[in-house]
Design a protein around this motif. Sequence first.
Motif, PDB file in Angstrom:
ATOM      1  N   TYR A  46       0.898  -0.958   0.299  1.00  0.00           N
ATOM      2  CA  TYR A  46      -0.344   0.536   0.095  1.00  0.00           C
ATOM      3  C   TYR A  46       1.503   1.044  -0.276  1.00  0.00           C
ATOM      4  CZ  TYR A  46       0.736  -0.194   4.762  1.00  0.00           C
ATOM      5  OH  TYR A  46       1.034  -0.838   6.118  1.00  0.00           O
ATOM      6  N   PHE A  47       2.129   1.362   0.399  1.00  0.00           N
ATOM      7  CA  PHE A  47       2.807   2.095   0.238  1.00  0.00           C
ATOM      8  C   PHE A  47       4.006   2.611  -1.075  1.00  0.00           C
ATOM      9  CE2 PHE A  47       4.404  -1.164   2.951  1.00  0.00           C
ATOM     10  CZ  PHE A  47       5.747  -1.937   1.974  1.00  0.00           C
TER      11      PHE A  47
ATOM     12  N   ASP B  16      -3.073  14.560   8.981  1.00  0.00           N
ATOM     13  CA  ASP B  16      -3.065  13.041   8.172  1.00  0.00           C
ATOM     14  C   ASP B  16      -1.850  13.043   7.534  1.00  0.00           C
ATOM     15  OD1 ASP B  16      -3.538  10.450   8.033  1.00  0.00           O
ATOM     16  OD2 ASP B  16      -6.196  11.222   7.331  1.00  0.00           O
ATOM     17  N   LEU B  17      -0.821  12.073   8.182  1.00  0.00           N
ATOM     18  CA  LEU B  17       0.217  11.517   7.528  1.00  0.00           C
ATOM     19  C   LEU B  17       0.381  10.097   7.576  1.00  0.00           C
ATOM     20  CD1 LEU B  17       3.056  12.426   6.469  1.00  0.00           C
ATOM     21  CD2 LEU B  17       3.567  12.084   9.296  1.00  0.00           C
ATOM     22  N   GLY B  18       0.324   9.481   5.667  1.00  0.00           N
ATOM     23  CA  GLY B  18       0.095   8.455   5.430  1.00  0.00           C
ATOM     24  C   GLY B  18      -1.438   8.366   5.531  1.00  0.00           C
ATOM     25  N   CYS B  19      -2.488   9.423   4.715  1.00  0.00           N
ATOM     26  CA  CYS B  19      -4.030   9.319   4.622  1.00  0.00           C
ATOM     27  C   CYS B  19      -4.724   7.692   4.044  1.00  0.00           C
ATOM     28  CB  CYS B  19      -4.416  10.565   4.334  1.00  0.00           C
ATOM     29  SG  CYS B  19      -4.029  10.605   2.500  1.00  0.00           S
ATOM     30  N   GLY B  20      -3.778   7.169   2.862  1.00  0.00           N
ATOM     31  CA  GLY B  20      -4.442   5.997   2.723  1.00  0.00           C
ATOM     32  C   GLY B  20      -6.201   6.795   2.530  1.00  0.00           C
TER      33      GLY B  20
ATOM     34  N   PRO C 253       0.877   4.903  11.557  1.00  0.00           N
ATOM     35  CA  PRO C 253       2.030   4.679  10.744  1.00  0.00           C
ATOM     36  C   PRO C 253       1.950   3.273   9.713  1.00  0.00           C
ATOM     37  CG  PRO C 253       2.617   5.505  13.231  1.00  0.00           C
ATOM     38  CD  PRO C 253       1.770   4.631  13.469  1.00  0.00           C
ATOM     39  N   PRO C 254       2.550   3.230   9.128  1.00  0.00           N
ATOM     40  CA  PRO C 254       2.658   2.046   7.684  1.00  0.00           C
ATOM     41  C   PRO C 254       4.150   1.193   8.193  1.00  0.00           C
ATOM     42  CG  PRO C 254       4.143   4.274   6.132  1.00  0.00           C
ATOM     43  CD  PRO C 254       3.039   4.681   7.749  1.00  0.00           C
ATOM     44  N   ILE C 255       3.420   0.613   9.087  1.00  0.00           N
ATOM     45  CA  ILE C 255       4.785  -0.276   9.670  1.00  0.00           C
ATOM     46  C   ILE C 255       5.608  -1.366   8.993  1.00  0.00           C
ATOM     47  CG2 ILE C 255       4.713  -2.327  11.328  1.00  0.00           C
ATOM     48  CD1 ILE C 255       4.694   0.290  12.826  1.00  0.00           C
TER      49      ILE C 255
ATOM     50  N   THR D  13       8.929   4.867   8.995  1.00  0.00           N
ATOM     51  CA  THR D  13       8.294   5.089  10.186  1.00  0.00           C
ATOM     52  C   THR D  13       8.429   6.658  11.175  1.00  0.00           C
ATOM     53  OG1 THR D  13       8.713   3.255  11.249  1.00  0.00           O
ATOM     54  CG2 THR D  13       6.906   3.200  10.011  1.00  0.00           C
ATOM     55  N   TYR D  14      10.023   5.855  11.284  1.00  0.00           N
ATOM     56  CA  TYR D  14      10.831   6.499  12.361  1.00  0.00           C
ATOM     57  C   TYR D  14      11.032   8.124  11.847  1.00  0.00           C
ATOM     58  CZ  TYR D  14      11.825   3.587  16.390  1.00  0.00           C
ATOM     59  OH  TYR D  14      11.433   2.218  17.008  1.00  0.00           O
TER      60      TYR D  14
END
Length: 201
Positions: free
Chosen positions: A4-5, A63-67, A132-134, A141-142
């Motif tokens: 997804y990323f 909204d960071l990594g909003c999908g 976060p997109p683990i 993510t960091y």
Amino acid sequence: MAQYFDNVEQLGHQDITIEFTLLGENYSFKSDLGVFSKRGLDDGTKLLLETIANLSLGNKILDLGCGAGPIGLILAHLDSSRFITLCDVNRRALGLAKENANILGVSNQVEIVESDVYLNINSIYDTIISNPPIRAGKRVTYRIYDEAGEHLTKDGSLIIVIRKAQGALSVKEHLSSIFNKVEVLSKKKGYLVIKASEKRS
């Protein structure tokens, strides 16, 4: 396999509608292949929204990594004084977020930005929110945690949701090295909603 990323232009499309109830209100969002949690609202996002929806988050939110947009768009829908920047590296997700903003009637409260973490983010926010997109790994993510302070107001906060099994406690400890105040706002089904504020100088 595409994640997804990623941006995979040749990936096929599938018209997907996800429907869910949150805080007593029914929602319907458009989704597609190649975006995060494409078949429904994931448990982490649900807990995050239930926890923060009615908090004082300020008027300017990232909204960071909003999908496909559920976090930022629902926050905008619930409070007309909020202006939300939704950003993601996935162009397909951003297209869906734009459609979903129109469906929800909040297009005038949002801007949608393609950005690899904070790369194209040039503003300062009252609150940064992220699931976060683990799977993208710690390198990504960091950066969300380490660079948040550069994009927050003096009294601003970073709020994330992360599973205990995916390192929530070590992330909480890491955030404590960057921010003076780190607290767990809620926990459920192994997920923790963590708020970090008062960036160390």
